[in-house]
Design a protein around this motif. Structure first.
Motif, PDB file in Angstrom:
ATOM      1  N   SER A 262     -17.443  -1.242  -7.169  1.00  0.00           N
ATOM      2  CA  SER A 262     -16.289  -0.834  -7.971  1.00  0.00           C
ATOM      3  C   SER A 262     -16.184   0.681  -8.057  1.00  0.00           C
ATOM      4  O   SER A 262     -15.095   1.251  -7.919  1.00  0.00           O
ATOM      5  N   LEU A 263     -17.309   1.354  -8.280  1.00  0.00           N
ATOM      6  CA  LEU A 263     -17.289   2.814  -8.362  1.00  0.00           C
ATOM      7  C   LEU A 263     -16.939   3.439  -7.013  1.00  0.00           C
ATOM      8  O   LEU A 263     -16.196   4.427  -6.948  1.00  0.00           O
ATOM      9  N   GLU A 264     -17.447   2.864  -5.934  1.00  0.00           N
ATOM     10  CA  GLU A 264     -17.117   3.381  -4.600  1.00  0.00           C
ATOM     11  C   GLU A 264     -15.635   3.170  -4.293  1.00  0.00           C
ATOM     12  O   GLU A 264     -14.992   4.023  -3.678  1.00  0.00           O
ATOM     13  N   GLN A 265     -15.088   2.049  -4.739  1.00  0.00           N
ATOM     14  CA  GLN A 265     -13.665   1.796  -4.535  1.00  0.00           C
ATOM     15  C   GLN A 265     -12.823   2.784  -5.341  1.00  0.00           C
ATOM     16  O   GLN A 265     -11.820   3.293  -4.856  1.00  0.00           O
ATOM     17  N   LEU A 266     -13.254   3.061  -6.555  1.00  0.00           N
ATOM     18  CA  LEU A 266     -12.563   4.055  -7.381  1.00  0.00           C
ATOM     19  C   LEU A 266     -12.594   5.417  -6.700  1.00  0.00           C
ATOM     20  O   LEU A 266     -11.593   6.137  -6.679  1.00  0.00           O
ATOM     21  N   LEU A 267     -13.721   5.751  -6.118  1.00  0.00           N
ATOM     22  CA  LEU A 267     -13.859   7.018  -5.407  1.00  0.00           C
ATOM     23  C   LEU A 267     -12.934   7.073  -4.190  1.00  0.00           C
ATOM     24  O   LEU A 267     -12.267   8.079  -3.948  1.00  0.00           O
ATOM     25  N   ALA A 268     -12.858   5.985  -3.447  1.00  0.00           N
ATOM     26  CA  ALA A 268     -12.057   5.952  -2.225  1.00  0.00           C
ATOM     27  C   ALA A 268     -10.558   5.791  -2.490  1.00  0.00           C
ATOM     28  O   ALA A 268      -9.734   6.459  -1.860  1.00  0.00           O
ATOM     29  N   ASP A 269     -10.202   4.893  -3.421  1.00  0.00           N
ATOM     30  CA  ASP A 269      -8.801   4.533  -3.628  1.00  0.00           C
ATOM     31  C   ASP A 269      -8.180   5.114  -4.887  1.00  0.00           C
ATOM     32  O   ASP A 269      -6.966   5.014  -5.071  1.00  0.00           O
ATOM     33  N   GLY A 270      -9.004   5.631  -5.783  1.00  0.00           N
ATOM     34  CA  GLY A 270      -8.466   6.149  -7.036  1.00  0.00           C
ATOM     35  C   GLY A 270      -8.217   5.095  -8.085  1.00  0.00           C
ATOM     36  O   GLY A 270      -7.711   5.385  -9.161  1.00  0.00           O
ATOM     37  N   GLN A 271      -8.553   3.846  -7.774  1.00  0.00           N
ATOM     38  CA  GLN A 271      -8.399   2.760  -8.744  1.00  0.00           C
ATOM     39  C   GLN A 271      -9.351   1.626  -8.404  1.00  0.00           C
ATOM     40  O   GLN A 271      -9.806   1.508  -7.273  1.00  0.00           O
TER      41      GLN A 271
END
Length: 128
Positions: free
Chosen positions: A84-93
């Motif tokens: 989830s944190l990596e997705q937030l980093l990559a996609d902003g959400q």
């Protein structure tokens, strides 16, 4: 297939329709992540690696977060939180995800507990 042949939508007019979250997936994030937010997120990912290394061998499965929206605890296994944190980093959400199945609350700790545990280990190692 014609629309009238399909069964009725069981969630029609339901304000808790789970499919509503899918509509937000294609929406761009409101604001791009700033450098400070990005730096904090990278620090969180780094901290998560340390917390997992220290606590997973002791039987801790992940982190529990009290949700302000639903007022329920959310249990995140280590790998799920990292993703989830990596997705937030990559996609902003973060996209919606499946919660932990039948979590044992005694095997999850808070982020603050992790920080305190890591600080205690560091203090003990520095004292010797």
């Amino acid at each position: 297939m014609p629309h009238e042949v399909l069964p009725p939508d069981p969630f029609a007019d339901d304000p808790n329709d789970p499919a509503k979250e899918f509509a937000t997936l294609d929406e761009p994030s409101a604001e791009p992540m700033g450098p400070d937010e990005r730096s904090e997120l990278l620090a969180d990912l780094s901290d998560l690696t340390v917390y997992q290394a220290l606590l997973e061998p002791r039987g801790v499965r992940g982190i529990v977060v009290d949700c302000g929206e639903c007022e329920q605890p959310h249990y995140h296994d280590w790998h799920l939180l990292r993703a989830s944190l990596e997705q937030l980093l990559a996609d902003g959400q973060m996209r919606p995800h499946e919660p932990a199945f039948d979590p044992d609350p005694e095997r999850y700790v808070t982020w603050d507990y992790c920080r305190g545990f890591a600080d205690g280990i560091t203090a003990t190692e520095n004292a010797h």
